[in-house]
Design a protein around this motif. Structure first.
Motif, PDB file in Angstrom:
ATOM      1  N   ALA A   1       0.939  -1.120   0.425  1.00 45.65           N
ATOM      2  CA  ALA A   1       0.199  -0.218   0.522  1.00 45.65           C
ATOM      3  C   ALA A   1       0.867   1.450  -0.090  1.00 45.65           C
ATOM      4  O   ALA A   1       0.503   2.281  -0.753  1.00 45.65           O
ATOM      5  N   VAL A   2       1.984   0.644   0.579  1.00 42.33           N
ATOM      6  CA  VAL A   2       3.200   2.049   0.877  1.00 42.33           C
ATOM      7  C   VAL A   2       4.332   2.130   1.202  1.00 42.33           C
ATOM      8  O   VAL A   2       4.601   0.523   1.056  1.00 42.33           O
ATOM      9  N   ALA A   3       5.330   2.776   0.676  1.00 42.64           N
ATOM     10  CA  ALA A   3       6.356   2.388   0.931  1.00 42.64           C
ATOM     11  C   ALA A   3       7.741   4.286   0.971  1.00 42.64           C
ATOM     12  O   ALA A   3       7.063   4.059   0.219  1.00 42.64           O
ATOM     13  N   GLY A   4       8.121   4.000   1.732  1.00 43.98           N
ATOM     14  CA  GLY A   4       8.852   5.278   2.005  1.00 43.98           C
ATOM     15  C   GLY A   4      10.338   5.953   1.071  1.00 43.98           C
ATOM     16  O   GLY A   4      10.749   4.571   1.094  1.00 43.98           O
TER      17      GLY A   4
ATOM     18  N   GLY B   1      13.352   7.257   1.579  1.00 45.85           N
ATOM     19  CA  GLY B   1      14.278   7.428   2.569  1.00 45.85           C
ATOM     20  C   GLY B   1      15.818   7.872   2.481  1.00 45.85           C
ATOM     21  O   GLY B   1      15.964   7.890   1.270  1.00 45.85           O
ATOM     22  N   GLY B   2      16.604   8.354   3.048  1.00 49.49           N
ATOM     23  CA  GLY B   2      17.697   8.216   3.013  1.00 49.49           C
ATOM     24  C   GLY B   2      19.066   7.243   1.812  1.00 49.49           C
ATOM     25  O   GLY B   2      19.371   8.083   0.866  1.00 49.49           O
ATOM     26  N   SER B   3      18.535   6.277   2.518  1.00 50.13           N
ATOM     27  CA  SER B   3      18.945   5.051   1.717  1.00 50.13           C
ATOM     28  C   SER B   3      18.446   4.959   0.374  1.00 50.13           C
ATOM     29  O   SER B   3      19.566   4.468  -0.555  1.00 50.13           O
ATOM     30  N   GLU B   4      17.242   5.089  -0.104  1.00 51.27           N
ATOM     31  CA  GLU B   4      16.842   6.078  -1.348  1.00 51.27           C
ATOM     32  C   GLU B   4      17.244   6.367  -2.126  1.00 51.27           C
ATOM     33  O   GLU B   4      18.005   5.995  -3.707  1.00 51.27           O
ATOM     34  N   TYR B   5      17.691   7.644  -1.666  1.00 52.93           N
ATOM     35  CA  TYR B   5      18.076   8.046  -2.566  1.00 52.93           C
ATOM     36  C   TYR B   5      19.475   8.720  -2.455  1.00 52.93           C
ATOM     37  O   TYR B   5      19.905   8.151  -3.981  1.00 52.93           O
ATOM     38  N   LEU B   6      20.565   7.558  -1.631  1.00 56.05           N
ATOM     39  CA  LEU B   6      21.696   7.624  -2.062  1.00 56.05           C
ATOM     40  C   LEU B   6      21.675   6.179  -3.077  1.00 56.05           C
ATOM     41  O   LEU B   6      22.624   6.369  -3.823  1.00 56.05           O
ATOM     42  N   GLY B   7      20.725   5.270  -2.526  1.00 57.81           N
ATOM     43  CA  GLY B   7      20.992   4.240  -3.420  1.00 57.81           C
ATOM     44  C   GLY B   7      20.642   4.108  -5.064  1.00 57.81           C
ATOM     45  O   GLY B   7      21.734   3.850  -6.447  1.00 57.81           O
ATOM     46  N   TYR B   8      19.721   5.236  -5.015  1.00 56.60           N
ATOM     47  CA  TYR B   8      19.930   5.230  -6.835  1.00 56.60           C
ATOM     48  C   TYR B   8      20.872   6.445  -7.198  1.00 56.60           C
ATOM     49  O   TYR B   8      21.231   5.855  -8.583  1.00 56.60           O
ATOM     50  N   ARG B   9      21.885   6.914  -6.900  1.00 55.06           N
ATOM     51  CA  ARG B   9      22.532   7.239  -7.333  1.00 55.06           C
ATOM     52  C   ARG B   9      23.913   6.554  -7.420  1.00 55.06           C
ATOM     53  O   ARG B   9      25.105   6.770  -7.881  1.00 55.06           O
TER      54      ARG B   9
ATOM     55  N   ASN C   1      17.724  -4.119  -8.864  1.00 59.87           N
ATOM     56  CA  ASN C   1      17.539  -4.038  -7.299  1.00 59.87           C
ATOM     57  C   ASN C   1      16.179  -3.013  -7.382  1.00 59.87           C
ATOM     58  O   ASN C   1      15.695  -2.250  -8.106  1.00 59.87           O
ATOM     59  N   ILE C   2      15.237  -3.519  -5.937  1.00 62.56           N
ATOM     60  CA  ILE C   2      13.604  -3.174  -5.610  1.00 62.56           C
ATOM     61  C   ILE C   2      13.678  -2.556  -4.744  1.00 62.56           C
ATOM     62  O   ILE C   2      13.792  -3.692  -3.682  1.00 62.56           O
ATOM     63  N   MET C   3      14.572  -1.335  -4.311  1.00 62.14           N
ATOM     64  CA  MET C   3      14.415  -0.416  -3.648  1.00 62.14           C
ATOM     65  C   MET C   3      12.667  -0.550  -2.994  1.00 62.14           C
ATOM     66  O   MET C   3      12.175  -0.766  -3.184  1.00 62.14           O
ATOM     67  N   GLY C   4      13.019  -0.018  -1.169  1.00 58.12           N
ATOM     68  CA  GLY C   4      11.953   0.399  -0.535  1.00 58.12           C
ATOM     69  C   GLY C   4      11.669  -0.351   0.318  1.00 58.12           C
ATOM     70  O   GLY C   4      11.659  -1.816   0.426  1.00 58.12           O
ATOM     71  N   HIS C   5      11.950   0.340   1.748  1.00 59.90           N
ATOM     72  CA  HIS C   5      11.997  -0.703   3.285  1.00 59.90           C
ATOM     73  C   HIS C   5      11.119   0.171   4.394  1.00 59.90           C
ATOM     74  O   HIS C   5      11.291  -0.692   5.514  1.00 59.90           O
ATOM     75  N   GLY C   6      10.783   0.835   3.895  1.00 56.48           N
ATOM     76  CA  GLY C   6       9.652   1.325   4.549  1.00 56.48           C
ATOM     77  C   GLY C   6       8.530   1.249   4.444  1.00 56.48           C
ATOM     78  O   GLY C   6       7.066   1.726   4.468  1.00 56.48           O
ATOM     79  N   ILE C   7       7.949  -0.800   4.496  1.00 54.77           N
ATOM     80  CA  ILE C   7       6.581  -0.596   3.673  1.00 54.77           C
ATOM     81  C   ILE C   7       5.789  -1.208   4.956  1.00 54.77           C
ATOM     82  O   ILE C   7       5.619  -2.075   6.086  1.00 54.77           O
ATOM     83  N   ALA C   8       4.488  -0.972   4.168  1.00 54.09           N
ATOM     84  CA  ALA C   8       3.186  -1.579   4.457  1.00 54.09           C
ATOM     85  C   ALA C   8       2.183  -2.229   3.451  1.00 54.09           C
ATOM     86  O   ALA C   8       2.257  -1.038   2.444  1.00 54.09           O
ATOM     87  N   GLY C   9       1.137  -3.041   3.623  1.00 59.53           N
ATOM     88  CA  GLY C   9       0.212  -3.252   3.308  1.00 59.53           C
ATOM     89  C   GLY C   9      -0.379  -4.281   3.469  1.00 59.53           C
ATOM     90  O   GLY C   9      -0.832  -4.039   4.862  1.00 59.53           O
TER      91      GLY C   9
ATOM     92  N   GLN D   1      19.415  -5.607   0.113  1.00 58.80           N
ATOM     93  CA  GLN D   1      20.057  -6.885  -0.236  1.00 58.80           C
ATOM     94  C   GLN D   1      18.661  -7.812  -1.017  1.00 58.80           C
ATOM     95  O   GLN D   1      19.362  -8.323  -1.864  1.00 58.80           O
ATOM     96  N   SER D   2      17.678  -7.783  -0.573  1.00 54.70           N
ATOM     97  CA  SER D   2      16.616  -8.522  -1.578  1.00 54.70           C
ATOM     98  C   SER D   2      15.728  -7.352  -2.244  1.00 54.70           C
ATOM     99  O   SER D   2      15.355  -6.269  -1.636  1.00 54.70           O
ATOM    100  N   PRO D   3      14.445  -7.607  -3.077  1.00 57.82           N
ATOM    101  CA  PRO D   3      13.601  -6.589  -3.413  1.00 57.82           C
ATOM    102  C   PRO D   3      13.106  -6.240  -2.437  1.00 57.82           C
ATOM    103  O   PRO D   3      12.623  -6.510  -1.168  1.00 57.82           O
ATOM    104  N   GLY D   4      12.586  -4.809  -2.172  1.00 58.17           N
ATOM    105  CA  GLY D   4      12.056  -4.005  -1.467  1.00 58.17           C
ATOM    106  C   GLY D   4      10.265  -3.392  -2.244  1.00 58.17           C
ATOM    107  O   GLY D   4       9.634  -4.256  -2.827  1.00 58.17           O
ATOM    108  N   GLY D   5       9.135  -2.703  -1.529  1.00 53.96           N
ATOM    109  CA  GLY D   5       8.079  -1.938  -1.654  1.00 53.96           C
ATOM    110  C   GLY D   5       7.776  -1.270  -2.518  1.00 53.96           C
ATOM    111  O   GLY D   5       6.920  -1.213  -3.159  1.00 53.96           O
ATOM    112  N   PHE D   6       8.809  -0.855  -3.526  1.00 54.77           N
ATOM    113  CA  PHE D   6       8.879  -0.054  -4.101  1.00 54.77           C
ATOM    114  C   PHE D   6       7.951  -1.618  -5.750  1.00 54.77           C
ATOM    115  O   PHE D   6       8.626  -1.066  -6.557  1.00 54.77           O
ATOM    116  N   ALA D   7       7.156  -2.074  -5.484  1.00 54.84           N
ATOM    117  CA  ALA D   7       5.913  -2.685  -6.487  1.00 54.84           C
ATOM    118  C   ALA D   7       4.908  -3.136  -5.901  1.00 54.84           C
ATOM    119  O   ALA D   7       4.330  -2.913  -4.560  1.00 54.84           O
TER     120      ALA D   7
END
Length: 193
Positions: free
Chosen positions: A6-9, A11-19, A28-36, A75-81
């Motif tokens: 439903a939602v994935a935050g 954060g700074g780690s996603e911003y840095l990971g993208y760059r 990689n599928i980022m996103g670790h502030g996950i709820a659903g 290290q494993s797929p995250g919540g941007f899915a």
């Protein structure tokens, strides 16, 4: 277990990971502030920290120090899915009173509360918080709830500094010049160090 995200935050780690992917295996599928929503229809938050369960730290209940820890969304797929497979023991039931937007902040807020608890600050301590993002604001809220009167926050963003003031920061600025008992660096940049 597969949940409907439903939602994935973001954060700074996603911003840095993208760059700079760094630790992240690509693609990689980022996103670790996950709820659903779980298959049974229940609303859940996801604890993204994974541990081996067998090392000395895990056996002592300190999974965050695990020799083989990993993070969902790093290290494993995250919540941007739309859907995400997660171990069932990573799920925490959410009450209906928490909105999805609020749920996206559970993970960073839990980190802020943990940092506050580890600091063992006395209410008379002078507290400095570097950064007024979700982690920094969580520390400000924790310090304020503990009764601290001296809570100063540094950030480059005026709206973030205003948010810190509403949570109990008594002085906010772009630069810290006073002396503090405890400093929380929630930015992690070379400049903040």
């Amino acid at each position: 277990m597969v949940i409907d995200v439903a939602v994935a935050g973001i954060g700074g780690s996603e911003y840095l990971g993208y760059r700079n992917p760094g630790l992240r295996p690509l693609p990689n599928i980022m996103g670790h502030g996950i709820a659903g929503v779980a298959p049974d229809g229940g609303r859940v938050a996801v604890n993204p920290l994974r541990s081996c369960g067998a090392c000395a730290f895990c056996r002592r209940g300190q999974a965050q120090l695990c020799d083989s820890w990993s993070l969902i969304g790093v290290q494993s797929p995250g919540g941007f899915a739309q859907k995400l497979a997660v171990p069932e023991d990573s799920l925490v039931a959410l009450p209906d009173s928490i909105t999805w937007d609020q749920a996206s902040f559970i993970e960073p807020f839990a980190n802020a509360v943990n940092a506050w608890d580890l600091a063992q600050a006395d209410p008379s301590a002078a507290i400095a918080v570097l950064g007024a993002g979700s982690l920094g604001l969580g520390v400000v809220a924790s310090a304020s709830a503990a009764g601290c009167k001296i809570i100063q926050v540094s950030d480059n963003s005026a709206p973030r500094l205003a948010a810190a003031a509403t949570l109990g920061a008594e002085a906010i600025s772009k630069q810290m010049t006073d002396t503090y008992d405890i400093v929380f660096d929630t930015v992690g940049s070379a400049e903040s160090r």
